[in-house]
Each structure stands twice: as C-alpha cells, then as structure tokens.
Design a protein around this motif. Structure first.
Motif, PDB file in Angstrom:
ATOM      1  N   GLY A   1       0.805  -1.209   0.000  1.00 44.33           N
ATOM      2  CA  GLY A   1       0.000   0.000   0.000  1.00 44.33           C
ATOM      3  C   GLY A   1       0.834   1.253   0.000  1.00 44.33           C
ATOM      4  O   GLY A   1       2.036   1.216   0.263  1.00 44.33           O
ATOM      5  N   ASP A   2       0.177   2.355  -0.272  1.00 48.60           N
ATOM      6  CA  ASP A   2       0.875   3.635  -0.295  1.00 48.60           C
ATOM      7  C   ASP A   2       0.597   4.488   0.939  1.00 48.60           C
ATOM      8  O   ASP A   2       1.090   5.598   1.048  1.00 48.60           O
ATOM      9  CB  ASP A   2       0.548   4.409  -1.565  1.00 48.60           C
TER      10      ASP A   2
ATOM     11  N   ALA B   1       6.783  -0.526   7.627  1.00 46.85           N
ATOM     12  CA  ALA B   1       6.912  -1.343   6.418  1.00 46.85           C
ATOM     13  C   ALA B   1       8.162  -2.214   6.459  1.00 46.85           C
ATOM     14  O   ALA B   1       9.228  -1.766   6.871  1.00 46.85           O
ATOM     15  CB  ALA B   1       6.937  -0.455   5.184  1.00 46.85           C
ATOM     16  N   ASP B   2       8.009  -3.453   6.019  1.00 45.00           N
ATOM     17  CA  ASP B   2       9.171  -4.348   5.901  1.00 45.00           C
ATOM     18  C   ASP B   2      10.013  -3.985   4.686  1.00 45.00           C
ATOM     19  O   ASP B   2      11.230  -4.157   4.697  1.00 45.00           O
ATOM     20  CB  ASP B   2       8.696  -5.802   5.783  1.00 45.00           C
ATOM     21  N   VAL B   3       9.355  -3.513   3.630  1.00 45.47           N
ATOM     22  CA  VAL B   3      10.015  -3.122   2.387  1.00 45.47           C
ATOM     23  C   VAL B   3       9.413  -1.795   1.948  1.00 45.47           C
ATOM     24  O   VAL B   3       8.204  -1.601   2.061  1.00 45.47           O
ATOM     25  CB  VAL B   3       9.790  -4.171   1.272  1.00 45.47           C
ATOM     26  N   THR B   4      10.255  -0.908   1.446  1.00 44.41           N
ATOM     27  CA  THR B   4       9.777   0.362   0.908  1.00 44.41           C
ATOM     28  C   THR B   4      10.301   0.498  -0.511  1.00 44.41           C
ATOM     29  O   THR B   4      11.489   0.289  -0.759  1.00 44.41           O
ATOM     30  CB  THR B   4      10.266   1.550   1.762  1.00 44.41           C
TER      31      THR B   4
ATOM     32  N   SER C   1       7.206   5.841  -1.890  1.00 42.72           N
ATOM     33  CA  SER C   1       7.865   6.552  -0.801  1.00 42.72           C
ATOM     34  C   SER C   1       9.368   6.543  -1.029  1.00 42.72           C
ATOM     35  O   SER C   1       9.944   5.518  -1.376  1.00 42.72           O
ATOM     36  CB  SER C   1       7.541   5.902   0.542  1.00 42.72           C
ATOM     37  N   THR C   2       9.991   7.674  -0.799  1.00 46.93           N
ATOM     38  CA  THR C   2      11.449   7.744  -0.909  1.00 46.93           C
ATOM     39  C   THR C   2      12.114   7.551   0.446  1.00 46.93           C
ATOM     40  O   THR C   2      13.325   7.447   0.533  1.00 46.93           O
ATOM     41  CB  THR C   2      11.892   9.098  -1.505  1.00 46.93           C
ATOM     42  N   ARG C   3      11.286   7.513   1.503  1.00 42.19           N
ATOM     43  CA  ARG C   3      11.804   7.269   2.853  1.00 42.19           C
ATOM     44  C   ARG C   3      11.257   5.951   3.370  1.00 42.19           C
ATOM     45  O   ARG C   3      10.118   5.586   3.082  1.00 42.19           O
ATOM     46  CB  ARG C   3      11.390   8.390   3.800  1.00 42.19           C
TER      47      ARG C   3
END
Length: 106
Positions: A61-62, A90-93, A83-85
C-alpha cells in the motif's frame, strides 16, 4: 488480493504494473467483506480464506496507517510504495509501485 475497489477496475492496474492478475488466487473486495481498509476485518478475511499464518502474506500500500497498519498488527509482511523514505512499519519500501513485480515474481 484485498483491494478497496472493484476487481474489474484493479485488474488493468496490475497489468500496467507488469503483474498478471491470474497471479492472485482470489480477490477479497468490499463487496465480499462489507468493509474497507483499515478495518481489521479486511485482514481477518484474508487469513480466513488462506488458512496460512500471517507471515506468509504480503500487504502492499501507499499509506501506512490505512493499508499497512492492520496487516502489520496481525504479523503480515508489508510493503510501502511511492515513498522515498523507509516506512515506520513497512518491511520493504519502494519508491515506485512499478517495482512490485521485482519482489513478487522472483
């Protein structure tokens, strides 16, 4: 797959992302559950259907507070997109949703 929208609208989105909608065994939508994210019943519906432990699921999700928080609270893996941060839970971005196929189809 759990989405807040109708399956017929979401399948073309997956195709644009390079994902075959057939990759997903079933679709759990608000028409079936009567709820939308972040209602915990959405996550419960996924777990009830799959009969798998939460850690065998990934929720994408965003918005962390809407899309990811209920899944994270149940012990599911989570992926924040657009997301850039790094996300707080979240486990993964990923900086773009277009990288989803990299982590789902490997």
């Amino acid at each position: 797959m759990f989405v807040n929208g109708k399956r017929s609208r979401e399948e073309p989105v997956l195709e644009k992302l390079g994902l075959d909608p057939a990759l997903f065994e079933t679709w759990i939508t608000p028409e079936i559950t009567g709820v939308v994210k972040p209602d915990p019943k959405s996550v419960e519906a996924i777990l009830t259907y799959s009969l798998l432990k939460p850690e065998y699921h990934v929720v994408v999700g965003d918005r962390e507070h809407v899309d990811l928080a209920p899944a994270h609270d149940e012990g599911m893996k989570t992926c924040l997109v657009w997301s850039t941060r790094s996300g707080a839970i979240a486990d993964v971005t990923l900086d773009t949703v277009y990288k989803m196929s990299d982590i789902l189809v490997s």
